[in-house]
Design a protein around this motif. Structure first.
Motif, PDB file in Angstrom:
ATOM      1  N   SER A   8       0.853  -1.243   0.031  1.00 14.44           N
ATOM      2  CA  SER A   8      -0.136  -0.014  -0.217  1.00 14.44           C
ATOM      3  C   SER A   8       0.988   1.135  -0.038  1.00 14.44           C
ATOM      4  N   CYS A   9       0.412   2.281  -0.696  1.00 14.84           N
ATOM      5  CA  CYS A   9       0.831   3.550  -0.632  1.00 14.84           C
ATOM      6  C   CYS A   9      -0.126   4.544  -0.122  1.00 14.84           C
ATOM      7  N   LYS A  10      -0.175   4.952   1.162  1.00 12.78           N
ATOM      8  CA  LYS A  10      -1.417   5.701   1.721  1.00 12.78           C
ATOM      9  C   LYS A  10      -1.145   7.061   0.917  1.00 12.78           C
ATOM     10  N   GLU A  15      -3.640   0.446  -3.143  1.00 13.96           N
ATOM     11  CA  GLU A  15      -3.504  -1.010  -2.140  1.00 13.96           C
ATOM     12  C   GLU A  15      -3.430  -1.935  -3.395  1.00 13.96           C
ATOM     13  N   PRO A  37       5.693  -7.011   8.633  1.00  6.48           N
ATOM     14  CA  PRO A  37       5.445  -5.901   8.041  1.00  6.48           C
ATOM     15  C   PRO A  37       6.666  -4.979   7.846  1.00  6.48           C
ATOM     16  N   LEU A  38       6.453  -4.066   6.964  1.00  6.47           N
ATOM     17  CA  LEU A  38       7.725  -3.107   6.770  1.00  6.47           C
ATOM     18  C   LEU A  38       7.357  -2.008   5.925  1.00  6.47           C
ATOM     19  N   LYS A  39       7.942  -0.651   6.096  1.00  3.52           N
ATOM     20  CA  LYS A  39       7.559   0.572   5.405  1.00  3.52           C
ATOM     21  C   LYS A  39       8.919   0.922   4.794  1.00  3.52           C
ATOM     22  N   SER A  40       9.005   1.196   3.500  1.00  6.80           N
ATOM     23  CA  SER A  40       9.986   1.504   2.738  1.00  6.80           C
ATOM     24  C   SER A  40      10.000   2.524   1.579  1.00  6.80           C
ATOM     25  N   TYR A 129       6.297   6.328   0.144  1.00  6.69           N
ATOM     26  CA  TYR A 129       6.692   4.968   0.749  1.00  6.69           C
ATOM     27  C   TYR A 129       5.854   3.926   0.502  1.00  6.69           C
ATOM     28  N   ILE A 130       6.180   2.782   0.634  1.00  8.34           N
ATOM     29  CA  ILE A 130       5.446   1.613   0.211  1.00  8.34           C
ATOM     30  C   ILE A 130       5.459   0.716   1.702  1.00  8.34           C
ATOM     31  N   GLU A 131       4.275   0.439   2.090  1.00  2.00           N
ATOM     32  CA  GLU A 131       3.955  -0.646   3.328  1.00  2.00           C
ATOM     33  C   GLU A 131       3.483  -1.857   2.681  1.00  2.00           C
ATOM     34  N   SER A 133       2.587  -5.962   3.891  1.00  2.00           N
ATOM     35  CA  SER A 133       2.429  -6.435   5.135  1.00  2.00           C
ATOM     36  C   SER A 133       1.672  -7.925   4.666  1.00  2.00           C
TER      37      SER A 133
END
Length: 135
Positions: A8-10, A15, A37-40, A129-131, A133
């Motif tokens: 996802s990219c909020k 998504e 999960p990670l945010k990058s 940023y991409i999350e 999960s």
């Protein structure tokens, strides 16, 4: 056997659903699941076509599932520790270490997100940023 993952990219309300190919690349898929999960920070290719992705803290030198790159494929670019999605046209020949696929119903959103990331990088917009999960 597959493991579902959500990207996802909020910032842009996107998504994307994908599956890890546990049966085709089991060792790499296990290592990827360990860091979720990670945010990058999002990334986009410069010369290899419509390939977008993000940095992932997985050190991997294996080439366990060499495949030609196709739209919707998810692969690891080990030189830069990048999780990459080929979301449309590919301009670089060669095999990649494929470990996942974007679900058909998410391909349009992935294409739109990839184009947004490319434009942001080219024109100096705020970084995206991409999350990632497990679903």
């Amino acid at each position: 056997m597959y493991t579902d993952v959500v990207l996802s990219c909020k910032a842009v309300g996107k998504e994307i659903r994908m599956k890890l190919l546990d049966d085709q690349n089991p060792r790499l898929c296990e290592e990827i699941k360990k860091v979720l999960p990670l945010k990058s920070l999002a990334w986009h290719a410069v010369i290899s076509g419509d390939n977008a992705g993000f940095f992932i803290p997985v050190v991997w030198t294996g080439f366990d599932n060499p495949q030609e790159r196709n739209k919707g494929d998810v692969f690891l670019y080990a030189n830069g520790q990048l999780f990459i999605v080929c979301y449309n046209e590919n301009t670089e020949p060669g095999r990649v270490n494929k470990f996942g696929e974007i679900y058909e119903e998410s391909l349009q959103d992935m294409q739109e997100l990839g184009e947004i990331i490319r434009q942001g990088i080219m024109y100096g917009d705020e970084p995206f940023y991409i999350e990632a999960s497990l679903a």
